[in-house]
Structure formats: structure tokens, C-alpha cells
Write a protein that holds these residues in place. Structure first.
Motif, PDB file in Angstrom:
ATOM      1  N   VAL A  61      47.385  40.458  23.757  1.00 36.39           N
ATOM      2  CA  VAL A  61      46.478  41.210  24.980  1.00 36.39           C
ATOM      3  C   VAL A  61      47.760  41.331  26.090  1.00 36.39           C
ATOM      4  CG1 VAL A  61      45.149  40.817  26.833  1.00 36.39           C
ATOM      5  CG2 VAL A  61      44.242  40.907  24.169  1.00 36.39           C
ATOM      6  N   GLY A  62      47.755  42.524  26.758  1.00 36.65           N
ATOM      7  CA  GLY A  62      48.990  42.575  27.685  1.00 36.65           C
ATOM      8  C   GLY A  62      50.090  42.408  26.773  1.00 36.65           C
ATOM      9  N   PRO A  63      51.988  42.860  27.765  1.00 36.11           N
ATOM     10  CA  PRO A  63      51.916  41.961  28.521  1.00 36.11           C
ATOM     11  C   PRO A  63      51.352  43.625  30.028  1.00 36.11           C
ATOM     12  CG  PRO A  63      54.017  43.881  28.146  1.00 36.11           C
ATOM     13  CD  PRO A  63      52.712  43.818  26.920  1.00 36.11           C
ATOM     14  N   ASN A  64      51.608  42.399  31.407  1.00 38.55           N
ATOM     15  CA  ASN A  64      50.980  43.168  32.740  1.00 38.55           C
ATOM     16  C   ASN A  64      49.320  42.665  32.670  1.00 38.55           C
ATOM     17  OD1 ASN A  64      51.474  44.378  35.192  1.00 38.55           O
ATOM     18  ND2 ASN A  64      51.808  46.554  34.241  1.00 38.55           N
ATOM     19  N   SER A  65      49.457  41.890  31.865  1.00 36.44           N
ATOM     20  CA  SER A  65      47.900  41.448  31.804  1.00 36.44           C
ATOM     21  C   SER A  65      47.419  40.413  33.143  1.00 36.44           C
ATOM     22  CB  SER A  65      47.300  41.382  30.755  1.00 36.44           C
ATOM     23  OG  SER A  65      45.509  41.001  30.517  1.00 36.44           O
ATOM     24  N   PRO A  66      46.168  40.716  33.551  1.00 28.61           N
ATOM     25  CA  PRO A  66      45.533  39.256  34.558  1.00 28.61           C
ATOM     26  C   PRO A  66      45.292  38.563  34.085  1.00 28.61           C
ATOM     27  CG  PRO A  66      44.670  41.332  34.535  1.00 28.61           C
ATOM     28  CD  PRO A  66      45.851  42.280  34.637  1.00 28.61           C
ATOM     29  N   GLY A  67      44.940  38.968  32.278  1.00 26.27           N
ATOM     30  CA  GLY A  67      44.315  38.270  31.681  1.00 26.27           C
ATOM     31  C   GLY A  67      43.386  38.019  31.646  1.00 26.27           C
ATOM     32  N   ILE A  68      42.614  37.164  30.305  1.00 28.47           N
ATOM     33  CA  ILE A  68      40.713  37.604  30.166  1.00 28.47           C
ATOM     34  C   ILE A  68      39.980  36.261  30.721  1.00 28.47           C
ATOM     35  CG2 ILE A  68      39.560  37.360  27.910  1.00 28.47           C
ATOM     36  CD1 ILE A  68      41.935  38.365  26.202  1.00 28.47           C
ATOM     37  N   ILE A  69      39.143  36.873  30.842  1.00 34.77           N
ATOM     38  CA  ILE A  69      38.432  35.706  31.545  1.00 34.77           C
ATOM     39  C   ILE A  69      36.562  35.852  31.207  1.00 34.77           C
ATOM     40  CG2 ILE A  69      38.090  36.260  33.579  1.00 34.77           C
ATOM     41  CD1 ILE A  69      37.713  34.143  35.092  1.00 34.77           C
ATOM     42  N   SER A  70      35.805  34.536  31.166  1.00 33.22           N
ATOM     43  CA  SER A  70      34.345  34.833  30.426  1.00 33.22           C
ATOM     44  C   SER A  70      33.796  34.157  31.781  1.00 33.22           C
ATOM     45  CB  SER A  70      34.270  33.850  29.430  1.00 33.22           C
ATOM     46  OG  SER A  70      32.147  33.626  29.200  1.00 33.22           O
ATOM     47  N   SER A  71      32.306  34.711  32.809  1.00 33.72           N
ATOM     48  CA  SER A  71      32.054  34.765  34.076  1.00 33.72           C
ATOM     49  C   SER A  71      30.910  33.844  33.269  1.00 33.72           C
ATOM     50  CB  SER A  71      31.889  35.836  34.802  1.00 33.72           C
ATOM     51  OG  SER A  71      32.411  36.778  35.207  1.00 33.72           O
ATOM     52  N   ILE A  72      30.707  33.598  32.091  1.00 32.01           N
ATOM     53  CA  ILE A  72      29.500  32.771  32.125  1.00 32.01           C
ATOM     54  C   ILE A  72      30.292  31.038  31.696  1.00 32.01           C
ATOM     55  CG2 ILE A  72      28.184  34.609  31.033  1.00 32.01           C
ATOM     56  CD1 ILE A  72      28.717  34.412  28.647  1.00 32.01           C
ATOM     57  N   GLY A  73      31.718  30.977  31.268  1.00 30.91           N
ATOM     58  CA  GLY A  73      32.045  30.112  31.233  1.00 30.91           C
ATOM     59  C   GLY A  73      32.792  29.662  29.940  1.00 30.91           C
ATOM     60  N   LYS A  74      33.329  30.812  28.803  1.00 30.50           N
ATOM     61  CA  LYS A  74      33.591  30.412  28.302  1.00 30.50           C
ATOM     62  C   LYS A  74      35.103  30.186  27.332  1.00 30.50           C
ATOM     63  CE  LYS A  74      29.822  32.816  25.360  1.00 30.50           C
ATOM     64  NZ  LYS A  74      29.562  34.178  24.359  1.00 30.50           N
ATOM     65  N   CYS A  75      35.586  30.937  28.530  1.00 37.37           N
ATOM     66  CA  CYS A  75      37.014  31.048  28.835  1.00 37.37           C
ATOM     67  C   CYS A  75      37.944  31.354  30.066  1.00 37.37           C
ATOM     68  CB  CYS A  75      37.851  31.598  27.265  1.00 37.37           C
ATOM     69  SG  CYS A  75      37.333  33.343  27.747  1.00 37.37           S
ATOM     70  N   ARG A  76      38.505  31.426  29.810  1.00 42.28           N
ATOM     71  CA  ARG A  76      40.045  31.857  31.818  1.00 42.28           C
ATOM     72  C   ARG A  76      40.994  31.629  30.518  1.00 42.28           C
ATOM     73  NH1 ARG A  76      42.241  29.417  36.970  1.00 42.28           N
ATOM     74  NH2 ARG A  76      42.813  31.863  37.846  1.00 42.28           N
ATOM     75  N   SER A 115      30.193  39.660  32.060  1.00 41.35           N
ATOM     76  CA  SER A 115      30.138  38.756  30.651  1.00 41.35           C
ATOM     77  C   SER A 115      31.387  38.609  30.778  1.00 41.35           C
ATOM     78  CB  SER A 115      29.036  39.534  30.456  1.00 41.35           C
ATOM     79  OG  SER A 115      29.955  40.358  30.237  1.00 41.35           O
ATOM     80  N   LEU A 116      32.396  39.200  30.026  1.00 42.73           N
ATOM     81  CA  LEU A 116      33.890  39.567  30.198  1.00 42.73           C
ATOM     82  C   LEU A 116      34.661  40.466  30.135  1.00 42.73           C
ATOM     83  CD1 LEU A 116      36.181  38.425  27.632  1.00 42.73           C
ATOM     84  CD2 LEU A 116      35.195  39.816  25.832  1.00 42.73           C
ATOM     85  N   CYS A 117      35.874  39.622  30.597  1.00 46.06           N
ATOM     86  CA  CYS A 117      36.851  40.539  31.609  1.00 46.06           C
ATOM     87  C   CYS A 117      38.233  41.092  30.956  1.00 46.06           C
ATOM     88  CB  CYS A 117      37.122  40.433  32.894  1.00 46.06           C
ATOM     89  SG  CYS A 117      35.045  40.308  34.025  1.00 46.06           S
ATOM     90  N   VAL A 118      37.943  42.046  30.430  1.00 40.18           N
ATOM     91  CA  VAL A 118      39.941  41.685  29.727  1.00 40.18           C
ATOM     92  C   VAL A 118      40.689  42.816  30.302  1.00 40.18           C
ATOM     93  CG1 VAL A 118      40.197  42.612  27.978  1.00 40.18           C
ATOM     94  CG2 VAL A 118      38.427  41.698  27.565  1.00 40.18           C
ATOM     95  N   GLY A 119      41.689  42.591  31.585  1.00 38.64           N
ATOM     96  CA  GLY A 119      42.937  43.046  31.413  1.00 38.64           C
ATOM     97  C   GLY A 119      43.396  43.471  30.204  1.00 38.64           C
TER      98      GLY A 119
END
Length: 591
Positions: A61-76, A115-119
Motif C-alpha cells: 500500500v503506497g508509496p505516498n500513503s498516509p497509511g491505513i487506520i481502523s477507527s473502530i480500533g483494529k489497527c493504525r 470504519s476502515l480508512c485506506v490511503g
């Protein structure tokens, strides 16, 4: 990997070493590799993608990605500003980090959360694209609706639209999708901040992407602050007529370009070239003078000289097929790309090109000498493409006396290779000197301070813009046009935004005599709103600004930032709502 058996790795290594770090992660067979660096040299990424195609363990995933985050607490994994996020049910897929943060804030204000945010990032060759991320959210049980954020560059939004059409056809109750595409008012042929935010000849513009998404049943908004309400309306409409999903709904199962099974993907259907833009002269950061391009061809033994007026000119080029994540031959029997066809080939460059098919499409005479001559030109272009780290090599060719002759050349080299690692320095420095203008001088000066500045054309372009984030800066230019104004510049303060860079940004903007008002549009993700506000006050005082300044601050420390502006005692106009701020800037620009 042996001891911890991790599920993922975050690559925070700077661009000049990031490709090596990504390759190490692939060799170690880490399942998910998230890379945040921007401006990794293009040919380093072509090599990475050639490696990815040979394995089935790792996904990038990426490059130039802010990343992946699960707002419900699974990952950042990444560097997202946590205060913007809240647990909820909207999945977000974005090329732009700042636009995704605005979308996060909008869905939070609407009471929906995320829920899940994918950059996926704004690189030329993303490891995971919009379509593949959509297939993940399709199967995510925590996601009830999807926000899709695209921008100029590539055909990823068209691929996504094709996937969405298929998704709607095979799903009884599909998750509603709302989208935004930034870059409608882009400076043609320029890089709009992100490494991949420019249009290679043959690619669609933002308007074409918007139309294709709408045709696929997607609701399109013109500003990220509108996502929350738009998604809420779609969910309410769906809930009022919702029926149980059919147990016989068909699911997709074909593999994507990387072989790792990452939920499910669909291959990109062929995009009719009639829907693409005509070939125009591009100006990425570096284009060589034609004389230099001719010299490079002559070094490869190819006779090249300006067009004499004799013979039908045809287009023969090497570019990047972003969906195939590989280089490709672009061939057209005319100079109009509506008749062009792409022929992807493997990287590193291999002598396995379909020369006969290319010759046939170019409508060249069928003879051994013509085919041999064409092969020589293509081999020369392939060698220059690899050895000089090009991103686009365009030639005009004619057929004379049974041979192919080059009568025009426009060669573009990857500026990231020079900026990150100093490669191809001689060519880049010579081209920069040849292309030196007052505008490029300002752009070069801005770059020294981590600022991306592009002067936009038009005598009626009277609104100077100062924005943090490339995607948000593109969208600001678009939104001002929709509000009846016209931006005089694109300016992204970048990830190094400080009070001093804000002051420098004001200096650059105010050099333009057309500017009648400065519009500061800040969404504080990682950038702090109060810090930017202090920079605005500092610039106003020290530069003795004579034009009105409209400041819109949202996000991290927005209240503190608005208070700094309000309590400054200066004639500054402070807003938190974008449309109100834009309307005020347009009003002031007409005085």
C-alpha cells in the motif's frame, strides 16, 4: 518475521532509501507493506512492481500513503491525526491524505464516523489502487457506506467505476458510494503536488473521471465537507427501500496485478481511447529541449531531425500504464491520441515487444526493412527510457524510402530520481536552465522551503491560494471556480508547514500583481491550526500585506487558530465553513 510473525510493516524510510526498505519487506514475506514516502524514483518503483508480480506473499500500500487506520480500533499503520477520527460505519479510500482527513471530519460531524480508512496515496504507481481497496470495503462487515477520493493522474477512477458497475449488477443491496475527484481546474501538464498528480497523454482529465463515476451510480460531491450529509442521504434512501440481500448474489474471484489474495479484485477492462484526452505537450518538472532529445536518440544510432513537411507524421512513444503498473508503447497512425493504442511491456525492458502489431497499428508499409527500422527506434527509446530514467518519451515519426525516421521528440525525465538521489543531474540541470522563466524561478524558490507553487494562467485569476496538502489545494482551486472566482495559483505548504513557510508562501503569492485577495484554506490534520494562524498574522504584519486575507481553519486546534485570527486586531476575515469563506474571497476579488 521468524520471531514475531507480524501481519504488517510500516515503511517510514525517506524516498532515497525507501525502495530498498520495501524490497527487504517483500523478501521477508511480510503480508502487508505500507509505505509513506513520496517522490520515490519512478524506475525504483517499476523495479518493485516487477518483483511484486513474481510473488504471492506480500501486498504493498503506497508509496505516498498516509497509511491505513481502523477507527473502530483494529489497527493504525501510518501518521493519521487521531483527533479527527471517530468509530463508525463509513469506509474511506483516498489518494489524498488531507482530503481524507476533511472527509473524516465531515462524517464525524454527520454522526456517521468511520470504519476502515485506506490511503492508497498519490504516487504514479500505487501498490494498491482504488479498485482493489473498494473490493476490501465491499467485504468489510463494519463498513456500510464508502467515500472515494480521487484526483487527476492515471485511470484508477475509471477502473473503480467499472468495478462499481459490476458490483451494482451482482449485489442486491450495494453499499452506497459517494466520491470526489480533485483537479478539475488543474494546470495542464503540470504536477499538482502529489508525485502522480499529472496527466500523461492519453489519460482522462478530472471531468471525464467524474462523469464515468456518475454514470456508474456514484454520488459526486465538489468538496470533502459535503461527504457526511451526502452519505447520510444515501443511507437514508437505501434504508427506506432496503430488502434482504440475495443469498445467490455473485461474488468476484479473479486476481489482481499482485498475486497476493487481498480479498477479491477484478481486472481492469480495456478503456476506449475515444474517452481519453488528445496528446498535448506536457510539462512535468523536467522536459528536455528537442535538440537534447535528438542528441539522445543519435547516441543510440537513430537519425533524428526536425520535420521537413514531407510524410505523414505518426505518434510513437513510451509512457507508463498506471493500471498495468508497467511501461508501455503508445502508438498512433496520426498525432491524435484518439487513434492511439497501448502495448505494455515488462520491466526491466525486454526485447519481447510486439513489433509487428505496433507496425500494423501505425499503418506502416509491410516490409522487412520498415519493421527492422521501427524495431531500432523502439529499442533506442527503451534504452533511453531505462538508462535516463524517463517517465514519457514521445516521438513523431514518418516513413521515408522504406524506413522510419524521427522528426520530432519530447522527452520527460523523472524529477524524483534527481531530487531524491541526484541521478541524471547533468540532463536535469541543463533542461532547467533552458526552461528558466520568472514562473519557474518562483517554483524553484518555493521548493527550497518545502512549498509547491504553480502560477495559474488568466488575467482574471485574482485569488491567491495558500493551502496545506496537495489534494486539498487542488480541490480549493476547483471549488473557487465553482463559486464564481478564479485562483491565481496552486500552493501546497506541504508536510513542513510552519509559521515561517506560511510567511514565505505569502511572499510568493503577493509577487503576482493579479492577486486581489489571499484565501488561506487550512485543514489541520497533522498541521496545527493555531500554528498556521500565527504564521498568517506574522506574514500580515511583517510583509505589510495590502490585500484582504480570508482565513478558513478547520481540524486540529481549529478553535485556537480561529481565536488567533479573531484576536489579532488585523483586518483578517476568519471562517470555519468553506463555502462561506470561498464566497467572501470571491466577493473581495471583484472589488
Amino acid at each position: 518475521m521468524e520471531e514475531l510473525k507480524p501481519d504488517a510493516t510500516g515503511i517510514y524510510v525517506a524516498a532515497h532509501q525507501a525502495a530498498g526498505a520495501i524490497e527487504e519487506a517483500i523478501e521477508a514475506e511480510v503480508p502487508l507493506v505500507v509505505a509513506v514516502a513520496e517522490h520515490i524514483p519512478l524506475h525504483d518503483m517499476l523495479r518493485i512492481h516487477s518483483i511484486l508480480r513474481t510473488q504471492s506473499k506480500s501486498r504493498l500500500v503506497g508509496p505516498n500513503s498516509p497509511g491505513i487506520i481502523s477507527s473502530i480500533g483494529k489497527c493504525r499503520i501510518g501518521f493519521q491525526p487521531l483527533p479527527c477520527f471517530s468509530p463508525g460505519r463509513v469506509g474511506i479510500i483516498a489518494k489524498s491524505g488531507t482530503l481524507s482527513y476533511e472527509t473524516v471530519a465531515s462524517t464525524t460531524r454527520a454522526g456517521l464516523g468511520q470504519s476502515l480508512c485506506v490511503g492508497v496515496g498519490g504516487d504514479i504507481l500505487p501498490g494498491t489502487d482504488l479498485r482493489e481497496a473498494l473490493s476490501v470495503l465491499e467485504h468489510d462487515p463494519d463498513t456500510e457506506a464508502i467515500a472515494l477520493i480521487g484526483e487527476i493522474g492515471g485511470t484508477g477512477e475509471l477502473d473503480a467505476a467499472a468495478w462499481i458497475k459490476d458490483y451494482h449488477s451482482r449485489t442486491r443491496s450495494p453499499k452506497p458510494i459517494v466520491a470526489l475527484v480533485a483537479g478539475v481546474s488543474e494546470a495542464h501538464g503540470r504536477i499538482m503536488g502529489h508525485a502522480g498528480a499529472f496527466i500523461i497523454p492519453g489519460e482522462p482529465d478530472a471531468k471525464a473521471k467524474i462523469q464515468v463515476l456518475q454514470d456508474a451510480g456514484v454520488t459526486v460531491v465538489d468538496h470533502p465537507a459535503k461527504f457526511g450529509d451526502a452519505i447520510k442521504r444515501r443511507l437514508q434512501a437505501q434504508n427506506s427501500v432496503q430488502a434482504s440481500p440475495s443469498p445467490f448474489a455473485k461474488s468476484s474471484s479473479t486476481a489482481g496485478t499482485q498475486r497476493r489474495s487481498f480479498h477479491t479484485f477484478l481486472r481492469r477492462p480495456a478503456q476506449p481511447l475515444s474517452q481519453r484526452n488528445p496528446v498535448t505537450t506536457q510539462k512535468r518538472t523536467i522536459y528536455l529541449p528537442e535538440s537534447t532529445s535528438f542528441d539522445l536518440l543519435r547516441e543510440q544510432g537513430i537519425n533524428a531531425s526536425p520535420y521537413s513537411g514531407t510524410g505523414t507524421r505518426r505518434l510513437l512513444a513510451i509512457g507508463i500504464d498506471r493500471s498495468a503498473r508497467s511501461p508501455c508503447i503508445i502508438a498512433s497512425p496520426t498525432l491524435d491520441s484518439s487513434t492511439a493504442k497501448r502495448f505494455p511491456f515488462a520491466y526491466p525492458v525486454e526485447d519481447t515487444l510486439a513489433i509487428d502489431r505496433i507496425a500494423s497499428h501505425l499503418q506502416l508499409t509491410r516490409s522487412d526493412t520498415t519493421t527492422s527500422s521501427l524495431r531500432s527506434v523502439i529499442r533506442a527509446l527503451a534504452a533511453i527510457f531505462k538508462d535516463r530514467e524517463a517517465f514519457f518519451l514521445a516521438t513523431h515519426i514518418v516513413e521515408r524510402l522504406g524506413a522510419v525516421k524521427v522528426v520530432g521528440a519530447n522527452f520527460g525525465l523523472d524529477d524524483a530520481a534527481y531530487r531524491s538521489l541526484g541521478r541524471q543531474a547533468e540532463l536535469h540541470q541543463a533542461a532547467a536552465a533552458a526552461n528558466l522563466t520568472p514562473d519557474t524561478e518562483a517554483e524553484t524558490e518555493a521548493a527550497k522551503h518545502g512549498i509547491v507553487y504553480i502560477r495559474l494562467p488568466g488575467e482574471d485569476a485574482t485569488i491567491g491560494t495558500l493551502v496545506n496538502g496537495a489534494g486539498l489545494a487542488m480541490n480549493t482551486v476547483d471549488a473557487l471556480a465553482l463559486a464564481g472566482g478564479r485562483a491565481a495559483n496552486f500552493l501546497d505548504t506541504g508536510g513542513k508547514a510552519t509559521s515561517e513557510t506560511v510567511k514565505k508562501s505569502f511572499e510568493l503569492i503577493l509577487r503576482d500583481p493579479r492577486v486581489k485577495v489571499v484565501f488561506v484554506n487550512i485543514f489541520g490534520g497533522l498541521t496545527l491550526g493555531d500554528m498556521i494562524a500565527r504564521g498568517v498574522v506574522l506574514a500580515f504584519k511583517e510583509l505589510e500585506v495590502k490585500v484582504p486575507v480570508v482565513v478558513r481553519i478547520r481540524g486540529t486546534n481549529e478553535k485556537e487558530g480561529q481565536a488567533v485570527i479573531r484576536d489579532s486586531g488585523l483586518p483578517l476575515f476568519a471562517f470555519d465553513d468553506f463555502e462561506e469563506a470561498a464566497a467572501k474571497a470571491v466577493e473581495l476579488s471583484r472589488m
